[in-house]
Design a protein around this motif. Structure first.
Motif, PDB file in Angstrom:
ATOM      1  N   LEU A 161      -8.597  -7.772  25.077  1.00 29.24           N
ATOM      2  CA  LEU A 161      -9.617  -8.658  25.633  1.00 29.24           C
ATOM      3  C   LEU A 161     -10.883  -7.879  25.978  1.00 29.24           C
ATOM      4  CD1 LEU A 161     -10.513 -11.420  26.627  1.00 29.24           C
ATOM      5  CD2 LEU A 161      -9.416 -10.912  28.819  1.00 29.24           C
ATOM      6  N   ALA A 162     -10.726  -6.694  26.542  1.00 29.51           N
ATOM      7  CA  ALA A 162     -11.883  -5.860  26.880  1.00 29.51           C
ATOM      8  C   ALA A 162     -12.659  -5.497  25.622  1.00 29.51           C
ATOM      9  CB  ALA A 162     -11.444  -4.610  27.630  1.00 29.51           C
ATOM     10  N   ARG A 163     -11.949  -5.163  24.545  1.00 32.51           N
ATOM     11  CA  ARG A 163     -12.635  -4.822  23.293  1.00 32.51           C
ATOM     12  C   ARG A 163     -13.360  -6.042  22.736  1.00 32.51           C
ATOM     13  NH1 ARG A 163      -9.486  -1.487  18.980  1.00 32.51           N
ATOM     14  NH2 ARG A 163      -9.880   0.074  20.596  1.00 32.51           N
ATOM     15  N   PHE A 164     -12.736  -7.195  22.790  1.00 34.66           N
ATOM     16  CA  PHE A 164     -13.363  -8.425  22.311  1.00 34.66           C
ATOM     17  C   PHE A 164     -14.614  -8.754  23.118  1.00 34.66           C
ATOM     18  CE2 PHE A 164     -13.758 -13.069  22.864  1.00 34.66           C
ATOM     19  CZ  PHE A 164     -14.149 -13.400  21.575  1.00 34.66           C
ATOM     20  N   SER A 165     -14.562  -8.531  24.418  1.00 33.17           N
ATOM     21  CA  SER A 165     -15.660  -8.899  25.314  1.00 33.17           C
ATOM     22  C   SER A 165     -16.852  -7.947  25.213  1.00 33.17           C
ATOM     23  CB  SER A 165     -15.175  -8.941  26.761  1.00 33.17           C
ATOM     24  OG  SER A 165     -14.151  -9.905  26.888  1.00 33.17           O
TER      25      SER A 165
END
Length: 52
Positions: free
Chosen positions: A47-51
């Motif tokens: 999720l952090a990478r996507f965000s």
């Protein structure tokens, strides 16, 4: 507009499904992103990478 195509953790970024969906989206005038998560086991890290 950008389309983000999600796939399974084990599948590659150039597999048949992702390539086909990417071509369809491009043909419709969208920019396509396929984010590689294969090195991340943790859902929060994905999720952090996507965000970012």
């Amino acid at each position: 507009m950008t389309v983000v195509v999600f796939r399974g953790k084990e599948s590659g970024s150039r597999g048949y499904k992702i390539t086909t969906l990417s071509h369809v989206a491009c043909d419709m005038g969208f920019k396509v992103e396929s984010i590689d998560y294969q090195d991340l086991d943790c859902p929060e890290a994905r999720l952090a990478r996507f965000s970012s």
